[in-house]
Design an enzyme around this catalytic site. Structure first.
Site, PDB file in Angstrom:
ATOM      1  N   GLU A  84      55.489  22.762  66.447  1.00  9.19           N
ATOM      2  CA  GLU A  84      55.431  23.611  67.647  1.00  9.19           C
ATOM      3  C   GLU A  84      54.275  23.347  68.604  1.00  9.19           C
ATOM      4  O   GLU A  84      54.106  24.105  69.557  1.00  9.19           O
ATOM      5  CB  GLU A  84      55.450  25.098  67.258  1.00  9.19           C
ATOM      6  N   SER A  85      53.500  22.307  68.409  1.00  9.85           N
ATOM      7  CA  SER A  85      52.386  22.093  69.339  1.00  9.85           C
ATOM      8  C   SER A  85      52.883  21.701  70.724  1.00  9.85           C
ATOM      9  O   SER A  85      52.388  22.213  71.739  1.00  9.85           O
ATOM     10  CB  SER A  85      51.444  21.015  68.777  1.00  9.85           C
TER      11      SER A  85
END
Length: 838
Positions: A437-438
């Site tokens: 999810e970065s």
């Protein structure tokens, strides 16, 4: 070899002055184990209570700020001529200074790396050796580093500085986990002795499959310890029955490669598609007749690719599907988090039990999430054995990471290289993924702020990891992040999707941008919104559900077993803590008691996941995967898990098992228009006769259709269309196969809270003792029963099915087993939703 380990805490910087590095200050040391964790040692010694019990989590917070010394003694022979003696630490958590006989050997700063130190010159000929390890507080160890924050979650990241160190990110708490950062010798320690050279890496890969044969490649790499000459390596490959297939000896200086062609290979498949034959690979390094080193690998022969080609049936979109041995498959599975907050304590038996649960739930893939750990060898060995593919994240999650610090960058490079070399041979390994999810969070921040700030950490996902994989594992597919694909990392047009429309109320991302605003109203978080998801591969989606009451009773204080108590709210780490209410209101209504909370959240979690899975599977081949968030828990809590910390399966586990059946019949209902779809994940044509009926809860039926069907292999098709009464409160739409080829299924025509079920109706139960650890149960009913639940107070009891509807006149057979504890019919109870009605 090593004497029992002990540990003691000091003020920061105080241990060295007190003589902890060289056997001084004998008072106050307590026993510990290796592998082990400081919290567990303190608990056994009575200095702290179990951090999972009651409200003890906060009482353990002081541990993080202390300096911890671990030490032991060992005897070791002095090195022979030309021999190198090394201390190997497979895992130190995390900022450690290592002393041997009072001398500093070196320091470590990465939990995910193994560390070697040459110790021959420091060994004592007599009197034994003192090994001491000083663990500095993790957050304080990076306090001098510049902060690297995002606007969202800045306070949480700033407090722990977790993104500035290579340590399990979830240890400082997550929206399902406690704040219990670990410290200690969390992996084995051993002494290794080598002459001349040692085997540094052994690689196995299936290059191609042909008609009646497989092409394999084996690579061997050495580390020279001296000016070694005339080295040879003998490679042996044994088939699953331990029959020697190949034995070759080759001259080697630093590297050697073999290309082999194996006739009639036994192919490795996922559990749903075939068998899991495993071959044994052995390499022996020698110099003339003198053996120098050896290495072994358990391997499987199979090919696996990731198909991201254009989807011609949905223009502008691409596939995201795994192709195993030439066969596109639908990935049915879940996301895996560490099986305990104290990762050193997870036993092989716990891995085995949980992963066998996954296979029983008809899963064929596990995603190892990037905020935890690279799992133990036993995890991957069981996935090989069971036929579970592994989507492997690298350990980065929901944060920016430093990329201008050359030491940090090199640390990550070494970590990635070691882990790739350790895991690449496993037949289960399906994908390397850069992070969790970065990219999508950075994209969201840019969208909200109107800027184009580059992601701190992209160096790892775009350059460092791909470069390592090009050298070490060019066969296994790589994906830069999860989610990732298209112009928006969470686009439904390509790549994988994290669907948090349901539960969090996020707007969908059909293509480039979010559509709409954050909506946490009951309409915004309704599980029927899964029908809006046209993603290619759903690698995260989930709904909160409480664990069983007996689990909460084992871990919570009795006074806290009520809604709204501080101890109860401590078990919910997501915020706001009443977020589930938006999902409950339209389906069950709001609970008034803890017992109702458990039942209501379990039902909504089960119904919601069932709805989502059925939608995603009907879209096959345009959607090719559904991985639920999350499979397991790291402590006893209220979370998205299917199986709670005690190993007790929730209602959602059983609903998922039925929805993940390789052959699935499911309804798509819009208004009064109903469709029946059959999804066939098997590699053969399936045929049968389906019975479709609208049943009345009180008994009887409105109508029935007998539908012959025949479905091609690996396909999903609509097989029937009809009309049903919209909003019917006293009826249900059902389907079953007359030959039991797929699980019975149904579609409720109105919300559960409005259904006119037969009030107070209960199932009739007959129990037969099949042995001390097994019960056979037969259930019957005279009216339609919703959510029939069998309960046992014995943890670890496995139900062949549970939390199901029971049709009148149809007997349901359930097997209950518990390998660890005896079972008795007197301990078994049964209830259903009808009994909650007035």
């Amino acid at each position: 070899m090593f004497e029992p380990w002990k540990l003691k805490d000091f003020d920061v910087g105080g241990g060295l002055a007190a003589g902890a590095a060289q056997g001084g200050d004998d008072g106050g040391w307590i026993d510990t184990t290796v592998p082990g964790d400081t919290h567990l040692a303190l608990q056994r010694a009575g200095r702290i209570g179990d951090p999972f019990l009651g409200r003890n989590e906060a009482a353990a917070a002081w541990i993080e700020g202390r300096e911890w010394w671990w030490r032991t003694r060992f005897e070791a022979a002095l090195p022979a001529a030309g021999e190198r003696v090394e201390l190997l630490f497979e895992g130190l958590d995390t900022f450690a200074s290592i002393y041997l006989n009072g001398r500093l050997l070196g320091a470590t700063d990465n939990m995910f790396r193994a560390w070697r130190f040459e110790v021959g010159a420091l060994l004592r000929a007599a009197g034994g050796n003192e090994l001491a390890i000083c663990f500095a507080p993790a957050t304080a160890s990076v306090a001098h580093q510049p902060q690297l924050l995002w606007p969202m979650a800045a306070e949480k990241i700033a407090a722990s500085r977790r993104n500035l160190m290579r340590k399990a990110q979830f240890g400082w708490g997550w929206d399902w986990g406690p704040n219990l950062p670990t410290v200690g010798v969390w992996q084995p320690v051993r002494i290794e002795r080598h002459q001349q050279a040692r085997i540094a890496a052994l690689r196995f890969a299936t290059v191609a499959l042909g008609t009646g044969h497989a092409e394999l490649r084996i690579d061997l790499a050495l580390e020279h310890l001296a000016d070694a000459k005339d080295l040879q390596a003998t490679i042996r490959l044994f088939d699953p029955n331990r029959v020697l297939l190949v034995e070759q000896t080759v001259a080697i200086e630093r590297e050697a490669s073999l290309t082999l062609k194996i006739a009639d290979p036994q192919l490795w498949w996922t559990a749903d598609l075939g068998a899991q034959p495993l071959y044994q690979l052995e390499a022996e390094l020698h110099q003339g007749p003198q053996p120098l080193d050896s290495a072994q690998r358990t391997v499987g022969i199979r090919t696996l690719t990731l198909d991201t080609s254009d989807d011609p049936a949905e223009p502008g979109s691409q596939f995201f599907r795994f192709v195993l041995n030439g066969v596109p498959l639908f990935a049915r599975g879940a996301c895996w988090i560490p099986a305990s907050s104290f990762v050193a304590e997870v036993a092989e038996s716990r891995y085995r039990a949980l992963l066998e649960d996954a296979v029983r739930a008809n899963m064929n893939m596990m995603r190892v999430w990037g905020g935890g750990i690279y799992e133990a060898d036993a995890f991957y060995a069981h996935c090989d054995r069971l036929g579970l593919l592994v989507w492997q994240d690298f350990m980065f999650a929901c944060a920016p990471y430093p990329q201008s610090d050359t030491a940090f960058v090199d640390n990550v490079r070494q970590e990635v290289t070691q882990q790739v070399r350790r895991l690449r041979h496993h037949a289960c390994l399906a994908l390397w993924c850069g992070n969790n999810e970065s990219q999508v969070i950075q994209h969201l921040i840019n969208s909200m702020g109107g800027g184009q700030t580059a992601l701190e950490g992209r160096l790892y996902y775009d350059e460092i990891i791909p470069a390592v994989l090009a050298n070490e594992d060019a066969v296994t597919p790589y994906w830069p992040g999860s989610p990732w694909g298209g112009s928006n990392p969470n686009s439904m047009k390509s790549g994988d999707v994290h669907d948090w429309m349901v539960w969090h109320g996020f707007p969908p991302v059909p293509d480039q941008t979010f559509v709409g605003e954050l909506d946490r109203s009951p309409e915004g978080v309704a599980y029927t919104r899964y029908a809006e998801d046209s993603g290619r591969f759903i690698s995260e989606f989930g709904i909160h559900g409480a664990p069983a009451m007996q689990t909460l009773r084992r871990w919570m204080d009795a006074d806290d077993l009520k809604l709204g108590s501080e101890g109860f709210l401590d078990r919910i780490k997501d915020h706001p803590k009443d977020k589930v209410n938006g999902m409950l209101i339209p389906v069950t209504g709001l609970p008034q008691t803890l017992e109702q909370y458990i039942d209501y959240t379990m039902l909504v979690q089960a119904e919601g996941l069932k709805f989502g899975i059925e939608h995603f599977r009907r879209r096959k081949p345009h959607c090719a995967g559904a991985l639920i968030w999350q499979f397991n828990d790291c402590w006893p809590c209220i979370s998205w898990s299917l199986v709670d910390y005690d190993g007790v399966a929730k209602a959602s586990y059983h609903a998922t098992a039925r929805a993940f059946s390789p052959l699935l019949a499911s309804f798509k209902v819009v208004g009064e228009q109903a469709e029946l779809w059959i999804t066939n994940d098997r590699l053969r044509v399936v045929s049968g006769t389906a019975e479709i009926a609208v049943l009345r809860f009180a008994g009887g039926q409105d109508w029935q259709v007998l539908l012959p069907y025949s479905l091609p292999a690996n396909s999903s098709q609509r097989v029937w269309r009809g009309r049903v009464p919209q909003g019917a409160l006293d009826r249900v739409l059902c389907v079953r196969d007359l030959g039991s080829a797929f699980p019975e299924n149904r579609h409720l025509l109105a919300p559960v809270k409005d259904l006119q079920l037969a009030p107070g109706a209960a199932p009739q139960m007959t129990v037969t003792q099949q042995g001390p650890h097994e019960l056979e149960v037969v259930l019957q009913a005279s009216s339609y029963l919703l959510m029939v639940q069998l309960e046992s107070p014995v943890p670890g009891s496995q139900f062949s099915d549970n939390h199901f509807d029971l049709r009148p006149g149809v007997a349901r057979h359930v097997t209950i087993r518990n390998s660890a504890s005896p079972l008795s019919p007197q301990h078994l109870s049964v209830r259903c939703w009808n009994q909650q009605l007035p």
